[in-house]
Design an enzyme around this catalytic site. Structure first.
Site, PDB file in Angstrom:
ATOM      1  CB  SER A  27      -0.933  -0.026   1.224  1.00  0.00           C
ATOM      2  OG  SER A  27      -1.936   0.959   1.116  1.00  0.00           O
ATOM      3  CG  ASN A  28      -0.454   4.668  -1.048  1.00  0.00           C
ATOM      4  OD1 ASN A  28      -1.091   5.474  -0.382  1.00  0.00           O
ATOM      5  ND2 ASN A  28      -0.991   4.025  -2.079  1.00  0.00           N
ATOM      6  N   PRO A  29       1.305   5.519   2.103  1.00  0.00           N
ATOM      7  CG  PRO A  29       3.265   6.618   2.652  1.00  0.00           C
ATOM      8  CD  PRO A  29       2.543   6.036   1.499  1.00  0.00           C
ATOM      9  CB  ALA A  94      -2.388   7.364  -2.889  1.00  0.00           C
TER      10      ALA A  94
END
Length: 216
Positions: A27-29, A94
């Site tokens: 995933s991402n932040p 995102a």
């Protein structure tokens, strides 16, 4: 400007998760704060808002219709179902660019798991929507670590956006997870407006005003 009560807005927010097995994912932040702030600002402007959100830890904004999703594929299907009815799409999510080619049905035990994972690209939701847009206004987001304007302008042209919102990530105080932001709004005609640094709520209110469909 078009009558605010007639504007239907579709917003995506937060990250997506692409699973390796039932307990591991990439995933991402992204926390969804910017997208949720935009949804609140759009409601305050009198718009009807559909909000498609990945996994976030935020309260559902009053007045929006929330569609929770997890993966890029789920987000694609939900956005696809809502796009034709919207007047403006704002893609703040995102979305993961890659996913494992193989998603294991059971947890991979540490000692048995492969140390190499093969990935494949996820579907480009923004480009998929702009390829069939009719009268919709489409606003993309470009989170970059360097050469911010150049990459954002290229993304806007390649994906046929009406606007692109560029912001630098990977620095303290703005971007992912922060409560503040500084963004550059670039229009398809090449004009641009710098917004912030300011709270994401303040920037969201300005963005909604600037990208409103049918504005004079």
């Amino acid at each position: 400007m078009a009558n605010a009560s007639t504007i239907r807005c579709l917003i995506t927010a937060g990250p997506t998760r692409e699973f390796i097995d039932p307990v591991r994912f990439i995933s991402n932040p992204s926390t969804g704060k910017m997208g949720f702030a935009l949804a609140e600002a759009a409601v305050d402007a009198g718009w009807t808002v559909d909000l498609v959100a990945g996994p976030v830890a935020l309260e559902e904004p009053d007045g929006v219709i929330l569609y929770p999703v997890v993966t890029a594929e789920e987000m694609l299907h939900q956005v696809d179902a809502l796009f034709d009815a919207c007047d403006i799409l704002i893609m703040t999510a995102a979305v993961s660019d890659f996913r494992p080619k193989v998603q294991h049905a059971k947890k991979e035990k540490k000692g048995d798991a492969s140390m190499t994972i093969e990935f494949e690209r996820t579907v480009d939701i923004l480009k998929t929507m702009t390829e069939r847009k009719a009268q919709q206004t489409v606003v993309g987001f470009a989170a970059e670590t360097h050469d911010i304007r150049a990459y954002a302008e290229r993304k806007m042209k390649e994906k046929r956006c009406d606007y692109i919102v560029a912001n630098k990530v990977g620095q303290l105080g703005t971007g992912f997870a922060a409560d503040t932001n500084e963004v550059l709004l670039i229009a398809a005609d090449g004009s641009s407006t710098l917004l912030g640094p300011d709270s994401k709520q303040a920037i969201a209110r300005e963005l909604i005003t600037l990208v409103a469909p049918g504005k004079e």
